[in-house]
Design an enzyme around this catalytic site. Structure first.
Site, PDB file in Angstrom:
ATOM      1  CG  ASP A   1      -1.897   1.121   1.253  1.00 49.81           C
ATOM      2  OD1 ASP A   1      -2.051   1.762   0.206  1.00 49.81           O
ATOM      3  OD2 ASP A   1      -2.516   1.352   2.303  1.00 49.81           O
TER       4      ASP A   1
ATOM      5  CG  HIS B   1      -4.932  13.274 -10.307  1.00 48.05           C
ATOM      6  ND1 HIS B   1      -5.306  12.310  -9.404  1.00 48.05           N
ATOM      7  CD2 HIS B   1      -5.688  14.362 -10.016  1.00 48.05           C
ATOM      8  CE1 HIS B   1      -6.260  12.760  -8.617  1.00 48.05           C
ATOM      9  NE2 HIS B   1      -6.517  14.013  -8.967  1.00 48.05           N
TER      10      HIS B   1
ATOM     11  CG  ASP C   1      -1.471   8.607 -13.273  1.00 46.98           C
ATOM     12  OD1 ASP C   1      -2.093   8.196 -12.267  1.00 46.98           O
ATOM     13  OD2 ASP C   1      -2.027   9.154 -14.247  1.00 46.98           O
TER      14      ASP C   1
ATOM     15  CG  ASN D   1      -2.889  11.494  -6.783  1.00 49.37           C
ATOM     16  OD1 ASN D   1      -2.029  11.454  -7.658  1.00 49.37           O
ATOM     17  ND2 ASN D   1      -3.661  10.463  -6.508  1.00 49.37           N
TER      18      ASN D   1
ATOM     19  CD  GLU E   1      -4.297   4.430  -2.454  1.00 52.40           C
ATOM     20  OE1 GLU E   1      -4.769   4.709  -1.356  1.00 52.40           O
ATOM     21  OE2 GLU E   1      -4.918   4.626  -3.521  1.00 52.40           O
TER      22      GLU E   1
END
Length: 280
Positions: free
Chosen positions: A124, A137, A141, A132, A167
């Protein structure tokens, strides 16, 4: 030397073309052979030449074109299967494909064709929402791609990795005992922490929390996910003592230092039926 006759290989195209053409030539000679006794030597020679060249030209062209198109179709189907099983962002298996592959291994384990032991790790990304929010974003990514690549770099050939959430990644370690699983988890955690992630020249350290389930004996993918409740996602992994993983409760530990170990793995025994949230 073994010839590749898979649907996507040229060996299959050539083999079927040659075999099909040979059958057509043989059929032409067989049908025309009833007329051979009544033909003059010159007419017999022309008939035999026709029986050879006509199927050779027509049949070979037909079979080659047919198998070439079938090869193209097989390649397209294979590519579609890869796309359907792959997460488009990180290029690892998606949730459905990952679960299917793990369950397929467990099914083989139940039939004793492979080792009936292993571990499932959940990785995680820590505080990913803040990445973010602060960097955008697109940078988020890129962080997920870097984490996925780092995880893949620490795995053995038979290990499987998939993205099972925004995630969250899952790693299946077939045949691994708890100690080996702990070492893999610790290596992943350290490598992610050491990875350089500097979007637009701004250093942004990444870290992950890792939890999971170790199993020995018959089990299912659903049991591995449910046996520890949310502990595989949020517990604290401790270095195994006496070959076992231990639970320290749920939730990311307060004041966790960068050098702390990965998160904990709950041990699964044969057909465990404990309720959610009750660790081994």
């Amino acid at each position: 030397m073994q010839i590749d006759l898979s649907p996507t290989s040229w060996g299959r195209v050539v083999a079927v073309t040659v075999a099909g053409t040979a059958v057509c030539i043989a059929a032409a000679f067989l049908v025309d052979s009833f007329n051979f006794p009544y033909l003059s030597p010159e007419a017999l020679w022309r008939a035999q030449l026709t029986d050879l060249l006509l199927p050779l030209i027509l049949a070979s062209s037909f079979f080659f074109f047919l198998m070439w198109k079938m090869r193209q179709l097989a390649i397209a189907q294979k590519a579609l299967a890869v796309v359907a099983a792959t997460d488009s962002l990180t290029a690892v298996f998606n949730r459905g494909a990952f679960a299917m592959l793990v369950e397929a291994y467990l099914e083989q384990a139940r039939s004793h064709s492979v080792v009936n032991a292993g571990a499932l790790l959940i990785v995680d990304a820590d505080h990913f929402k803040s990445v973010n929010d602060r960097l955008g974003h697109d940078c988020g990514d890129q962080a997920l791609k870097l984490i996925a690549k780092t995880i893949q770099g620490q795995l053995r050939g038979a290990d499987i990795v998939g993205r099972i959430g925004g995630e969250e990644f899952a790693v299946f370690l077939p045949g691994a005992d708890p100690s080996q699983s702990w070492l893999v988890a610790e290596t992943i955690r350290r490598r992610v922490r050491e990875a350089e992630f500097s979007p637009d020249g701004r250093p942004c350290p990444l870290s992950v929390s890792i939890g999971g389930v170790a199993f020995s004996g018959p089990t299912t993918y659903a049991e591995m996910v449910c046996d520890g409740g949310q502990a595989p996602l949020q517990g604290q992994i401790e270095r195994p003592r006496s070959g076992q993983f231990r639970t320290r409760g749920n939730g990311r530990p307060a004041g966790r230092r960068p050098d702390d170990g990965p998160l904990m793995v709950v041990s699964v025994r044969r057909r465990s039926r404990r309720g959610p949230g009750r660790p081994a």
